[in-house]
Design an enzyme around this catalytic site. Structure first.
Site, PDB file in Angstrom:
ATOM      1  N   HIS A 152       8.387  18.894  14.693  1.00  0.00           N
ATOM      2  CA  HIS A 152       8.349  17.388  14.954  1.00  0.00           C
ATOM      3  C   HIS A 152       9.891  16.971  14.925  1.00  0.00           C
ATOM      4  CE1 HIS A 152       8.310  13.063  13.224  1.00  0.00           C
ATOM      5  NE2 HIS A 152       8.032  12.949  14.504  1.00  0.00           N
ATOM      6  N   MET A 184       4.205  16.280   4.350  1.00  0.00           N
ATOM      7  CA  MET A 184       4.405  17.597   3.730  1.00  0.00           C
ATOM      8  C   MET A 184       3.243  17.821   2.755  1.00  0.00           C
ATOM      9  SD  MET A 184       7.870  17.164   2.017  1.00  0.00           S
ATOM     10  CE  MET A 184       8.309  15.618   0.896  1.00  0.00           C
ATOM     11  N   HIS A 239       0.171   8.400  16.166  1.00  0.00           N
ATOM     12  CA  HIS A 239       1.199   9.159  16.228  1.00  0.00           C
ATOM     13  C   HIS A 239       1.254  10.039  14.889  1.00  0.00           C
ATOM     14  CE1 HIS A 239       4.314   6.971  14.125  1.00  0.00           C
ATOM     15  NE2 HIS A 239       5.278   7.734  14.400  1.00  0.00           N
ATOM     16  N   LYS A 241      12.370  20.520   5.836  1.00  0.00           N
ATOM     17  CA  LYS A 241      12.538  18.946   6.035  1.00  0.00           C
ATOM     18  C   LYS A 241      14.085  19.021   6.554  1.00  0.00           C
ATOM     19  CE  LYS A 241      10.598  15.734   5.268  1.00  0.00           C
ATOM     20  NZ  LYS A 241       9.731  15.165   6.468  1.00  0.00           N
TER      21      LYS A 241
END
Lengths: 158, 476
Positions: free
Chosen positions: B234, B376, B399, B475
């Site tokens: 992403h 997550m 989304h 991340k």
């Protein structure tokens, strides 16, 4: 529009320094607000508030100095220009800034800002930077006299 | 959000009736719990978008909608250039073409057992992530313009991936109509060292297990089965997209009055599609889309490199790549008439129904894969576009989970170390350069992604295909 503030400057009840900053909540992004005795001081504090979105300004040393100039038709648009100029400098120098000196001149043609920003290259371990600021938005954009001084605020996109 | 201000159309569709300067109604797709959790600002922003010139049918909000700037995040709005329609930089967002791509691995999660931690470490080492990180690809001026014109095709031409990847990417990995010359030198300067970087904030790279299949036929068409290991990326157009947003938001604000547009708020800055500013933004924004597609393509290459070191038997073909911050020129029927519209999706995914020619042939009969990034600690979803969705919100769906609390509130409630440790106890590995960043992205800061996916399905925007469970998350 002025959402409720969440204090990140001095604790409630403490004496306010001549200039101070705070964040105000936005669901996805972050509101930055500077308070100062003058318009320029409020802009300095708004910039500090923006740094604090990314990392604790107290952890940012002052090894580099950058000059910034910008202009706009009015003080609100100038705030967006100022913060966006800093976003650009942070992004391209991979740096954070923690001290700002701003002067602002106003005449019939608009407002002009000259500033220096001092800071250092990003150190991921020491700074623990949480998030990049992508840009300043016109959301909650407000520059106004308040309580004998000035406030300068907007939402920044993160 | 105060439900008494809405008209309920069905269990998952709510309407804001036209009033004042609204040119169309507002339509929100969500269940009552999601709506109650939505900020009143979403209502205001849906209404504000409904006032813009040339808007068609309605100003839509997806189930994950939350307060954005100008347009809500999770907002969809289409404009007709023949009716004075506008294009808005705020309606696309700063992170142009931010999106999700998901890769198969050819392995099950069980087959990875014992190597998960090593793989997470290798991915963390290989894919640059976080504030101040730089990519390994150095860009000359000529490279930059070629990348902005060519998108993921440019990246594949440079050896980052294969032509098969392009067939599984929206626009075949190459957004036509991009104008590198409409992108400022400042934007290009911001991008010079950022190709192949993940970024920060809510951007991530995640190893996931297909935990549940809802629609076996579509899942089969997508190549997904329970237990499969997949990788999702992403991220978006990095500094270049952010600067394009900044540049054109400013220009649109300055020129709105000259174009005869009265803005209820500066944050709604826009320009007529058929204006010098509108045309320039469109060209720059399309270049931004190409930048995002190229960026995700380079990261895909890096992911494959990392896998080769730890899991050499894995193959990583692309399932699909979707963008969720775009404005695209598309054909849609409005009141029985086919029109050429400019569809803004800000924090919303295109979700074309079965048979649409824009969908790769191998997936066409199943409908477009809609990749929903969750958190997550909870789940992500794979949905599929529906025929019904084409008739409602211009073939669009949600989304992600959508934030439910500010970053400030999240850091007040959680500490990054506690989040990492708690997720570790649940078997989820987190790697991030910033513990504060982890706290701001704590799973509890987001809406219930399962409720969001269910609402999208119940509203007919998309079908639920599979739920993905996080195993390890890098991340930014």
């Amino acid at each position: 529009m002025q959402p409720d503030a969440q204090e990140t400057g001095p604790p409630p009840g403490a004496a306010r320094p001549p200039g101070w900053w705070e964040h105000f909540p936005h669901q996805a992004d972050m509101g930055v607000r500077g308070h100062g005795a003058t318009l320029a001081a409020a802009f300095e504090q708004a910039a500090l508030a923006m740094t604090a979105v990314i990392a604790d300004p107290a952890r940012v040393r002052q090894n580099i100095k950058v000059s910034v100039t910008c202009a706009a038709p009015d003080p609100e648009l100038l705030l967006a220009e100022w913060l966006n100029a800093l976003v650009f400098e942070m992004a391209t120098r991979r740096a954070l800034f923690s001290t700002f000196r701003v002067t602002i001149d106003q005449d019939a043609a608009g407002v002009r800002l000259k500033a220096t920003a001092r800071g250092e290259a990003v150190d991921p371990v020491r700074h623990q930077p949480a998030v990049e600021v992508k840009g300043a938005t016109y959301t909650a954009l407000r520059v106004a006299r308040q309580g004998g001084g000035w406030i300068a605020q907007c939402v920044v996109d993160v | 959000m105060d439900l008494s201000r809405l008209e309920q159309v069905s269990e998952f569709e709510w309407r804001i009736p036209m009033r004042g300067p609204m040119r169309v109604p507002g339509v929100l797709y969500a269940d009552p719990a999601l709506l109650l959790d939505m900020d009143d600002k979403v209502y205001e922003q849906v209404v504000n978008v409904a006032t813009l010139p040339g808007i068609q049918k309605a100003s839509f909000a997806m189930p994950d909608a939350h307060w954005g700037y100008g347009f809500p995040i999770g907002g969809v709005a289409a404009f007709d250039p023949d009716e004075g329609g506008v294009i808005s930089a705020g309606g696309v967002g700063f992170d142009i073409s931010c999106g999700v791509r998901t890769l198969h691995t050819g392995l099950t999660a069980t087959q990875l057992r014992g190597r998960l931690k090593n793989l997470a470490e290798e991915l963390y080492r290989t894919v640059p992530a976080g504030v101040g990180s730089t990519g390994k690809v150095r860009m000359t001026h000529a490279d930059m313009d070629a990348m902005l014109a060519g998108g993921a095709s440019w990246a594949v031409g440079r050896g980052f991936g294969t032509p098969d990847d392009l067939a599984r990417t929206e626009e075949n990995g190459h957004m036509l109509g991009a104008e590198p010359k409409a992108v400022s030198e400042r934007a290009k300067e911001r991008q010079r060292e950022e190709m192949g970087t993940l970024g920060s904030g809510n951007h991530y790279l995640e190893l996931q297990e297909v935990a549940e299949v809802f629609d076996p036929a579509i899942a089969r068409a997508y190549g997904l089965a329970e237990g499969d290991l997949v990788v999702s990326i992403h991220c978006g157009s990095r500094g270049l997209g952010h600067q394009i947003g900044t540049d054109y938001l400013r220009e649109m604000v300055m020129k709105a009055a000259g174009y005869g547009i009265t803005l209820p708020d500066r944050e709604l800055a826009c320009a007529p599609i058929r204006s010098a500013t509108g045309v320039a933004y469109l060209g720059a924004m399309r270049a931004g889309i190409n930048c995002a597609l190229a960026n995700r393509q380079i990261i895909t290459h890096l992911v494959r490199q990392a896998f080769r070191h730890v899991v050499p038997e894995a193959a990583l073909p692309l399932l699909y790549d979707v963008s969720h911050n775009t404005c695209k020129e598309e054909r849609h029927r409005v009141d029985g008439v086919e029109k050429r519209l400019f569809v803004h999706r800000k924090g919303a995914t295109r979700a074309y129904g079965p048979g649409h020619p824009a969908i790769p042939e191998a997936l066409r009969q199943a409908g477009q894969p809609v990749l929903i990034g969750g958190t997550m600690g909870t789940a992500s979803y794979v949905l599929a576009g529906t025929a019904a969705g084409m008739e409602t919100a211009f073939g669009s769906a949600c989304h992600g989970a959508g934030r439910r609390m500010s970053r400030h509130e999240a850091t007040r409630r959680w500490k990054g170390r506690e989040v990492v440790d708690e997720l570790a106890r649940r078997g989820i590995i987190i790697r991030s350069p910033s513990l504060r960043g982890v706290a701001e992205e704590a799973p509890g800061a987001y809406k219930n992604v399962s409720a969001v996916a269910e609402a999208a399905a119940q509203a007919g925007l998309a079908r639920k295909v599979a739920r993905l469970k996080p195993l390890a998350c890098i991340k930014g």
